[in-house]
Design a protein around this motif. Structure first.
Motif, PDB file in Angstrom:
ATOM      1  N   GLY A 276       9.703  -0.516   7.535  1.00 17.56           N
ATOM      2  CA  GLY A 276       9.549   0.369   8.812  1.00 17.56           C
ATOM      3  C   GLY A 276       9.001   1.842   8.997  1.00 17.56           C
ATOM      4  N   PRO A 277       7.748   1.668   9.451  1.00 20.72           N
ATOM      5  CA  PRO A 277       7.117   2.890   9.623  1.00 20.72           C
ATOM      6  C   PRO A 277       7.635   4.359  10.094  1.00 20.72           C
ATOM      7  N   GLU A 278       7.197   5.345   9.878  1.00 16.97           N
ATOM      8  CA  GLU A 278       7.775   6.410  10.525  1.00 16.97           C
ATOM      9  C   GLU A 278       7.837   6.515  12.012  1.00 16.97           C
ATOM     10  N   SER A 279       9.008   7.027  12.395  1.00 16.78           N
ATOM     11  CA  SER A 279       9.180   6.837  13.903  1.00 16.78           C
ATOM     12  C   SER A 279      10.257   7.589  14.281  1.00 16.78           C
TER      13      SER A 279
ATOM     14  N   SER B 273       1.260   3.908  12.623  1.00 15.38           N
ATOM     15  CA  SER B 273       0.637   2.653  12.273  1.00 15.38           C
ATOM     16  C   SER B 273       0.885   2.516  10.670  1.00 15.38           C
ATOM     17  N   ARG B 274       0.608   1.257  10.215  1.00 12.72           N
ATOM     18  CA  ARG B 274       1.029   1.045   8.872  1.00 12.72           C
ATOM     19  C   ARG B 274      -0.180   1.785   8.150  1.00 12.72           C
ATOM     20  N   GLU B 275      -1.472   1.988   8.562  1.00 10.00           N
ATOM     21  CA  GLU B 275      -2.078   2.945   7.629  1.00 10.00           C
ATOM     22  C   GLU B 275      -2.084   4.263   7.619  1.00 10.00           C
ATOM     23  N   GLU B 276      -1.565   4.772   9.077  1.00 14.77           N
ATOM     24  CA  GLU B 276      -0.992   6.060   9.084  1.00 14.77           C
ATOM     25  C   GLU B 276       0.273   6.246   8.372  1.00 14.77           C
ATOM     26  N   SER B 277       1.210   5.373   8.039  1.00 14.02           N
ATOM     27  CA  SER B 277       2.184   5.481   7.353  1.00 14.02           C
ATOM     28  C   SER B 277       1.659   5.652   5.840  1.00 14.02           C
ATOM     29  N   PHE B 278       0.717   4.708   5.350  1.00 13.27           N
ATOM     30  CA  PHE B 278       0.379   5.042   3.996  1.00 13.27           C
ATOM     31  C   PHE B 278      -0.269   6.403   3.718  1.00 13.27           C
TER      32      PHE B 278
ATOM     33  N   LEU C  20      -9.948   9.430  -1.685  1.00 16.76           N
ATOM     34  CA  LEU C  20      -9.866   8.664  -0.549  1.00 16.76           C
ATOM     35  C   LEU C  20      -8.937   7.413  -0.792  1.00 16.76           C
ATOM     36  N   VAL C  21      -8.099   7.015   0.267  1.00 14.22           N
ATOM     37  CA  VAL C  21      -7.234   5.837  -0.081  1.00 14.22           C
ATOM     38  C   VAL C  21      -8.071   4.610   0.190  1.00 14.22           C
ATOM     39  N   LYS C  22      -8.101   3.697  -0.655  1.00 14.58           N
ATOM     40  CA  LYS C  22      -8.991   2.610  -0.440  1.00 14.58           C
ATOM     41  C   LYS C  22      -8.019   1.313  -0.158  1.00 14.58           C
ATOM     42  N   ASN C  23      -6.926   1.457  -0.100  1.00 13.03           N
ATOM     43  CA  ASN C  23      -5.977   0.257   0.492  1.00 13.03           C
ATOM     44  C   ASN C  23      -4.796   0.665   1.228  1.00 13.03           C
ATOM     45  N   PRO C  24      -4.744   1.404   2.269  1.00 14.45           N
ATOM     46  CA  PRO C  24      -3.788   1.609   3.076  1.00 14.45           C
ATOM     47  C   PRO C  24      -3.102   0.376   4.231  1.00 14.45           C
ATOM     48  N   SER C  25      -2.858  -0.573   3.570  1.00 18.31           N
ATOM     49  CA  SER C  25      -2.248  -1.802   4.372  1.00 18.31           C
ATOM     50  C   SER C  25      -1.590  -2.822   3.430  1.00 18.31           C
ATOM     51  N   PHE C  26      -0.941  -3.694   4.019  1.00 17.00           N
ATOM     52  CA  PHE C  26      -0.173  -4.570   3.127  1.00 17.00           C
ATOM     53  C   PHE C  26      -1.133  -5.848   2.737  1.00 17.00           C
ATOM     54  N   THR C  27      -2.014  -5.786   3.584  1.00 13.78           N
ATOM     55  CA  THR C  27      -3.200  -6.457   3.134  1.00 13.78           C
ATOM     56  C   THR C  27      -3.740  -6.405   1.822  1.00 13.78           C
ATOM     57  N   ASP C  28      -4.018  -5.223   1.328  1.00 17.12           N
ATOM     58  CA  ASP C  28      -4.705  -4.672   0.199  1.00 17.12           C
ATOM     59  C   ASP C  28      -3.804  -4.208  -0.827  1.00 17.12           C
ATOM     60  N   TYR C  29      -2.655  -3.519  -0.412  1.00 19.63           N
ATOM     61  CA  TYR C  29      -1.355  -3.026  -1.299  1.00 19.63           C
ATOM     62  C   TYR C  29      -0.466  -3.916  -1.496  1.00 19.63           C
ATOM     63  N   LEU C  30      -0.428  -4.736  -2.617  1.00 21.29           N
ATOM     64  CA  LEU C  30       0.529  -5.890  -2.739  1.00 21.29           C
ATOM     65  C   LEU C  30       1.875  -5.476  -3.249  1.00 21.29           C
ATOM     66  N   ILE C  31       2.761  -5.886  -2.770  1.00 20.38           N
ATOM     67  CA  ILE C  31       4.352  -5.975  -3.228  1.00 20.38           C
ATOM     68  C   ILE C  31       4.542  -7.258  -3.337  1.00 20.38           C
ATOM     69  N   PRO C  32       5.754  -7.330  -4.365  1.00 22.65           N
ATOM     70  CA  PRO C  32       6.447  -8.787  -4.608  1.00 22.65           C
ATOM     71  C   PRO C  32       6.849  -9.406  -3.226  1.00 22.65           C
TER      72      PRO C  32
END
Length: 780
Positions: free
Chosen positions: A192-195, A272-277, A685-697
């Motif tokens: 859940g992103p910040e809200s 947004s997810r990128e903003e959360s990262f 610079l963050v190169k992977n601020p999304s769950f497309t590129d930041y992988l979790i199990p």
């Protein structure tokens, strides 16, 4: 081992008490999708707020032009640093981070302006119309360089330097091993992103509905930045979609309140997810050099280490994270002599702060790799070496603190390795069980099995003299059906760990009441502290217990008056008080008026570490051991973790199902750090601020988890229970990497282990760029 009977009942035959796997009150609505998270908040007439963020990791702000955004129809207001009404900076431990950047930006994603508009898309367009004239600067991104380079912050680059000296630091054994290790930047990766939703109040204050880990520290920071008294800033916890440390720091809290007060309308902010990262803290990257010495028979003689943590642009909780890293740098072993030097520094990398394991994760990866190297040098089994040196109750830590509580380190190791190992890899295994999985499957003939063991430990609650406490209120009255109804009010943040179930279990156990209602967590009651440091079971659970006992004492007084009997001669049966001759007073009959009590729970005092890193800085400790079984295709660089077995010290399992859930979740994050999770930062610079590129199990990546709960009730802890959330993450990472080393023959001094590290051997050598011994007053 676990000895909990899940069929036990509480006082008066009420089910759902301590020791049972009681259902969580938020469980069903979360599964069905009916649970309201903070992102679901809505208020009539609300505006949408957004923040403009710097694209540069380091730059001067020469000018900000907001005129076009202010002229847009439907834009209610645009705010910059000049509009902050109170204190311009905030911070969890040190107020060093600007509410909005004014003259310089120090990390990519730092907020520089705010807008509030009638629609979220309009707010985005308004942000795009703001022109910021930046003068980009050369970012400081290397932690070691930060020790000597010009300061990027008025408070300097070194957030904390902590030396530790124990015994004779120059003592050495016959066998010596050295290693240099690195841990990458991990993200908490909550769903859940910040809200949050801020609403102005008639008294000139503001109400904030927010997902956070610590309502009261948020309130105090928000009030200071708004130039409002604390009682005019009221916070209520909204549904939290995961935390793991990242919600300890302020994110949108001040921004939403500023916009609400300026517009006199409710304002909702949702990242947004990128903003959360970009907008929350991460796990500190670490570089660590170690030297272990031991006798030829395998007794540890000394540990020397130099630890460097990159705190990013602002302090957050870096001082405490470094304190933990130094305190736990030698692992759960008897070490008579130690020389440890630790630094945490500011850079222009993303800010780092709390994350599950909080400093112990980084050093555990290093000290467990060292134990394996030492075992190899000694020709000794790695498990035997760990058992030989394992801490026991009564031993001293490298800080000089005596372990007065339980310390079942040997039992953790023995139970972890007692589980049956998974079958050896076979050509008949389905593709999903092979390294790479379906579509990138290893050749069965090239797959090798490796097994690794690791042990870790960490403190429970806050340390180094912090005044830690929690507050709870319990009210007992007649419900609408005439039966006793208990209400619990506590500001403990439920972030998924299950405190809401535990609070109900405590009340059922202490008062024998089946109906237990939980009031919203808010700042109308005293602080419960943060949901971090594995502390809420001990601290807020202890506060609820004390409040229940005070309510029971009040009812006993009423019963004594009604029965005309001495209070010390009454027996509490759960549903009634009785005298020795059988006279009874039912609880329901004693509730002609409610009984309500508020209590605070404090743990034993701790003390700051002295100039040599010595002192009783911690309250209690929890231990865990992990054994990982891993299949590896070294040629392709593919890894499949087949099983993680663990023995974990839990004190007493108050809700066995919740404990197992915490163990499984913590192992998932440890596995992620071992082989896949890393925030990739290039020149700030963050190169992977999304769950497309930041992988979790995912569920497909998770292995079988074989867990044994070791129950040795902790003296001084409410019900003997220890927090269980962090130990699963600490030693699961080095266990997995040790198994990969065993299968591949690679040294692998860095996590996460990347595919090229195995296939090309890129991580076979030592990590470079580690703190030199002469820097920042670190004497030899």
């Amino acid at each position: 081992m676990s000895t909990v009977d899940e069929g036990t009942t509480t006082r008066g035959g009420v089910r759902g008490g301590l020791g049972e796997s009681a259902d969580r009150p938020d469980g069903v609505p979360k599964v069905t999708g009916d649970f309201a998270f903070s992102s679901d908040l809505y208020a009539r007439g609300m505006l949408w707020g957004r923040a403009l963020r710097s694209p540069h990791p380091a730059a001067r702000i020469r000018d900000i032009d907001t005129s076009e955004a202010e002229a847009m129809e439907g834009v209610a207001c645009v705010l910059t640093a000049a509009d902050v009404p109170g204190k311009p900076v905030y911070g969890l431990e040190h107020a060093d981070q600007p509410v909005l950047a004014s003259d310089v930006v120090r990390f990519q994603g730092e907020p520089v302006a705010l807008v509030a508009a009638e629609h979220p898309e309009l707010a985005r367009r308004a942000l795009d119309s703001i022109t910021v004239d930046y003068e980009p600067l050369e970012p400081l991104t290397d932690g070691e360089a930060a020790l000597t380079e010009p300061a990027i912050h008025p408070d300097g680059n070194i957030v904390r330097y902590l030396p530790l000296r124990r015994g004779d630091p120059d003592a050495a054994g016959e066998v010596v091993v050295e290693g240099t290790y690195e841990v990458g930047m991990q993200d908490q990766a909550f769903m859940g992103p910040e809200s949050g939703l801020a609403m102005p109040t008639d008294d000139g204050g503001v109400e904030l509905y927010i997902s956070t880990q610590w309502l009261h520290v948020d309130r105090d920071q928000v009030a200071a930045c708004l130039a409002l008294p604390a009682d005019q800033v009221r916070l209520t916890l909204s549904g939290v979609g995961g935390a793991f440390g990242a919600r300890e720091d302020i994110s949108l809290q001040v921004h939403a309140c500023m916009l609400a007060l300026r517009t006199a309308r409710p304002v909702k902010m949702l990242y947004s997810r990128e903003e959360s990262f970009l907008g929350h803290v991460h796990r500190h990257p670490a570089r660590m050099w170690y030297r272990h010495t031991a006798t030829s028979s395998g007794d540890l003689v000394s540990v020397e280490a130099r630890l460097l943590l990159d705190g990013g642009a602002y302090a957050s909780s870096s001082t405490a994270v470094l304190g933990n890293a130094v305190c736990f740098s030698a692992g759960p072993y008897r070490v008579p002599n130690a020389r440890i030097d630790g630094w945490v520094v500011r850079t222009n990398n993303p800010p780092c702060g709390a994350m599950r394991g909080f400093g112990a994760v980084q050093v555990c990866f290093a000290h467990e790799a060292q134990m394996d190297r030492l075992a190899e040098a000694l020709g000794m089994d790695p498990v035997e070496l760990r058992l030989r040196n394992a801490l026991e109750s009564g031993d001293e830590l490298i800080t000089g603190q005596v372990l007065h509580g339980t310390a079942p380190v040997r039992a953790c190791i023995e139970e972890a390795i007692a589980h049956d190992e998974p079958p050896e890899p076979s050509p008949d295994d389905p593709e999903t069980l092979r390294p790479g999985g379906a579509g990138l499957t290893a050749d069965p003939d090239g797959v090798r099995r490796g097994t690794g063991v690791a042990v870790g430990f960490k403190n429970l609650m806050y340390s180094e003299g912090f005044d830690d406490f929690s507050t709870a209120s319990v009210r007992l009255e007649r419900g609408p059906d005439g039966e006793p109804l208990a209400s619990v009010h506590c500001a403990a943040a439920e972030v998924g760990q299950g405190f809401v179930a535990l609070a109900q279990q405590i009340v059922r156990t202490e008062l024998g009441v089946e109906q237990v209602h939980l009031l919203p967590a808010d700042t109308l009651i005293g602080s419960a502290g943060s949901t971090s440091a594995s502390r809420q079971t001990w601290m807020s659970g202890g506060a609820v217990q004390l409040a229940c006992q005070a309510v029971r004492d009040e009812l006993a007084q009423r019963a004594a008056e009604r029965l005309d009997a001495p209070i010390d001669g009454l027996l509490f049966e759960g549903r009634a008080f009785s005298t020795l001759d059988g006279e009874r007073a039912r609880i329901g009959d004693l509730l002609d008026r409610p009984a309500e009590k508020v209590r605070e729970h404090h743990h034993v005092e701790t003390e700051p570490l002295d100039e040599h890193g010595q002192g009783s800085a911690h309250v209690s400790f929890a231990f865990a051991a992990h054994r990982a079984s891993v299949d590896v295709d070294p040629e392709l660089g593919l890894v499949r973790v087949r099983q993680i077995a663990t023995g974990q010290d839990v004190g007493r399992a108050l809700n066995p199902r919740s404990v197992v859930g915490q163990i499984e979740g913590g192992i998932a994050q440890g596995l992620g750090l071992a082989v896949m999770e890393e925030i990739v930062v290039d020149d700030g610079l963050v190169k992977n601020p999304s769950f497309t590129d930041y992988l979790i199990p995912t569920a497909l990546d998770m292995p079988e988890v074989a867990a044994t709960m070791i129950e040795q009730p902790e003296p001084g802890a409410p019900y003997g229970a220890k927090g269980v959330g962090e130990p699963p993450t600490i030693s699961s990472t080095p266990a997995v990497v040790a198994a990969v080393r065993a299968a591949s023959g690679r040294r692998l001094p860095r996590v996460p282990v990347r595919q090229e590290d195995l296939a090309l051997g890129r991580a076979d050598g030592e990590v470079t760029g580690v703190v030199a011994p002469h820097v920042a007053g670190a004497p030899r």
